[in-house]
Design an enzyme around this catalytic site. Structure first.
Site, PDB file in Angstrom:
ATOM      1  N   GLU A   1      -2.178   4.114   0.201  1.00 48.03           N
ATOM      2  CA  GLU A   1      -2.725   3.642   1.868  1.00 48.03           C
ATOM      3  C   GLU A   1      -3.259   4.091   2.530  1.00 48.03           C
ATOM      4  OE1 GLU A   1       0.307  -0.023   1.101  1.00 48.03           O
ATOM      5  OE2 GLU A   1       0.742   0.859   2.850  1.00 48.03           O
TER       6      GLU A   1
ATOM      7  N   CYS B   1       6.530  10.228   0.811  1.00 48.93           N
ATOM      8  CA  CYS B   1       7.042  10.939   1.445  1.00 48.93           C
ATOM      9  C   CYS B   1       8.343  11.987   1.144  1.00 48.93           C
ATOM     10  CB  CYS B   1       6.951  11.167   2.651  1.00 48.93           C
ATOM     11  SG  CYS B   1       6.918  12.472   4.053  1.00 48.93           S
TER      12      CYS B   1
ATOM     13  N   CYS C   1      10.443   6.635  10.015  1.00 42.24           N
ATOM     14  CA  CYS C   1       8.600   5.984   9.341  1.00 42.24           C
ATOM     15  C   CYS C   1       9.866   5.056   8.068  1.00 42.24           C
ATOM     16  CB  CYS C   1       8.722   7.130   8.600  1.00 42.24           C
ATOM     17  SG  CYS C   1       6.960   6.696   8.600  1.00 42.24           S
TER      18      CYS C   1
ATOM     19  N   GLU D   1       3.496  13.894   3.970  1.00 48.77           N
ATOM     20  CA  GLU D   1       3.361  15.293   4.892  1.00 48.77           C
ATOM     21  C   GLU D   1       2.071  15.914   4.535  1.00 48.77           C
ATOM     22  OE1 GLU D   1       2.416  18.103   7.502  1.00 48.77           O
ATOM     23  OE2 GLU D   1       5.143  17.098   7.759  1.00 48.77           O
TER      24      GLU D   1
ATOM     25  N   SER E   1      -2.300  16.202  11.249  1.00 49.26           N
ATOM     26  CA  SER E   1      -0.518  15.385  11.446  1.00 49.26           C
ATOM     27  C   SER E   1       0.703  16.262  10.546  1.00 49.26           C
ATOM     28  CB  SER E   1      -0.865  14.595  11.593  1.00 49.26           C
ATOM     29  OG  SER E   1       0.858  14.146  12.416  1.00 49.26           O
TER      30      SER E   1
ATOM     31  N   SER F   1       4.286  16.178  14.926  1.00 56.00           N
ATOM     32  CA  SER F   1       4.981  14.705  15.569  1.00 56.00           C
ATOM     33  C   SER F   1       6.831  15.352  16.298  1.00 56.00           C
ATOM     34  CB  SER F   1       5.408  14.355  13.737  1.00 56.00           C
ATOM     35  OG  SER F   1       5.823  12.515  14.554  1.00 56.00           O
TER      36      SER F   1
ATOM     37  N   ASN G   1       8.809  14.050  18.654  1.00 54.86           N
ATOM     38  CA  ASN G   1       9.856  13.031  18.953  1.00 54.86           C
ATOM     39  C   ASN G   1      10.678  13.179  19.463  1.00 54.86           C
ATOM     40  OD1 ASN G   1       7.990  12.022  17.658  1.00 54.86           O
ATOM     41  ND2 ASN G   1       8.710  12.715  15.771  1.00 54.86           N
TER      42      ASN G   1
ATOM     43  N   ASN H   1       7.615   1.688  16.502  1.00 54.19           N
ATOM     44  CA  ASN H   1       7.214   0.176  15.308  1.00 54.19           C
ATOM     45  C   ASN H   1       8.255  -0.386  14.228  1.00 54.19           C
ATOM     46  OD1 ASN H   1       4.528  -0.239  16.400  1.00 54.19           O
ATOM     47  ND2 ASN H   1       3.546   1.432  15.336  1.00 54.19           N
TER      48      ASN H   1
ATOM     49  N   CYS I   1       1.377   2.954  13.294  1.00 51.35           N
ATOM     50  CA  CYS I   1       2.100   4.115  12.876  1.00 51.35           C
ATOM     51  C   CYS I   1       3.465   3.779  12.535  1.00 51.35           C
ATOM     52  CB  CYS I   1       2.189   4.732  14.846  1.00 51.35           C
ATOM     53  SG  CYS I   1       3.157   6.826  14.189  1.00 51.35           S
TER      54      CYS I   1
END
Length: 346
Positions: A94, A114, A121, A160, A191, A213, A215, A289, A332
């Site tokens: 996607e 991934c 995620c 990744e 990223s 990333s 976090n 999210n 995200c």
């Protein structure tokens, strides 16, 4: 190889020069072909009318021009578009187009699934199936540009990027080349979750913006939510950020997904300031999210405001990202699953 033929979209300009040299053809022919592929969007060798017929015939016998067409597309209430692409082997990826007032940003995928297993995620709940080829990466851009203009490219979709560095670097060389897709280095961002050796190699091989990333502000929390931290803890990751070569006054983007009760406190904000005190950076705060694959919760607006305000008070450039495309699972951390299931009737 596709049916014994080479996919010409997998070749950088230097690769294409070498490929044509093996046929006794001049270097300038490679530039002609590159412009046909990426500036005129040619999808057959027959369209390349300034090439000799014998060269076109030879190319048709030994090479193919791969392509992608969206199998499905959804449009969010906020204008975000999510595209589903089915690959030659039946796998799907996607891409997400995010419209803003003065630009459009295309978020592209680099892998099917991934392997990083970041706890927050949704994409990470799908195991890695395979890397995308350079052609499959570039073709996402080609396909979306037929639909709408694209100004910025971010490698923030499925996968990744630095775990598929060979193909990502090839794709970047096509994306950035003046005879290719002609994107400015300022308009392209890669990223990473924090693959330190690959960050160093990326900086050596191409000039692009880097987003990390992060976090978390402690190894304890980052170990929990991002297994990559057990290999490359914060000290090594931040050292790699300090040494990453960026031209001029550009800054590394620090992505910080805020999760209620885990990393959204004022103390976290204070630690973040200390961690980044000597790194030229800008900070994207991303409220988590929520999705079915994870029990984490979005932070309260008050916690977001306090965190944001503290960073501003310490003279950091900080943006709290609004959730774009969440109603179509395009925000995200939400990529992969819903659109493909809808198409497949699962």
């Amino acid at each position: 190889m596709m049916n014994g033929k080479i996919d010409i979209k997998n070749l950088t300009l230097d690769d294409l020069i070498a490929f044509l040299a093996g046929k006794g053809k001049e270097r300038y022919r490679a530039r002609q072909i590159f412009k046909w592929l990426y500036q005129k969007d040619a999808r057959s060798f027959a369209e390349m009318t300034d090439l000799a017929k014998d060269l076109r015939r030879d190319l048709e016998e030994t090479a193919v021009i791969s392509d992608l067409e969206p199998e499905a597309m959804e449009v969010s209430r906020d204008g975000t578009r999510k595209y589903l692409f089915r690959l030659e082997d039946g796998n799907t990826v996607e891409s997400v187009l995010i419209p803003e007032e003065d630009r459009t940003t295309l978020c592209i995928s680099s892998q099917v699934g991934c392997a990083m297993a970041c706890e927050f995620c949704l994409t990470g709940t799908f195991r890695l199936t395979r890397n995308l080829t350079a052609g499959e990466i570039v073709n996402q851009i080609c396909a979306v540009r037929r639909d709408v203009p694209v100004r910025n490219i971010v490698f923030m979709g499925m996968g990744e990027p630095l775990a598929n560095l060979d193909n990502v670097v090839k794709a970047l060389k096509i994306i950035l080349h003046d005879d290719g897709l002609q994107f400015s280095t300022r308009r392209v961002t890669v990223s990473t979750s924090g693959l330190v050796p690959e960050m160093e190699r990326l900086g050596r091989e191409v000039t692009v913006n880097l987003a990390v990333s992060l976090n978390a502000t402690t190894d304890e929390v980052r170990d929990r939510i991002m297994p990559v931290n057990r290999r490359y803890p914060l000290r090594l990751l931040l050292d790699a950020c300090r040494s990453y070569p960026l031209p001029g006054r550009r800054k590394i983007t620090i992505e910080y997904v805020m999760i209620k009760g885990l990393n959204d406190s004022l103390e976290d904000a204070k630690r973040l300031v200390k961690l980044l005190s000597d790194i030229s950076s800008k900070i994207n705060l991303i409220p988590f999210n929520e999705h079915d694959g994870c029990s984490f919760k979005s932070p309260d607006q008050g916690a977001i405001d306090v965190f944001h305000s503290y960073l501003l008070s310490k003279h950091f450039t900080v943006i709290t990202r609004s959730s774009r495309g969440s109603d179509i699972s395009a925000a995200c951390g939400q990529l992969k699953g819903k659109l493909d299931k809808n198409v497949s009737g699962i």
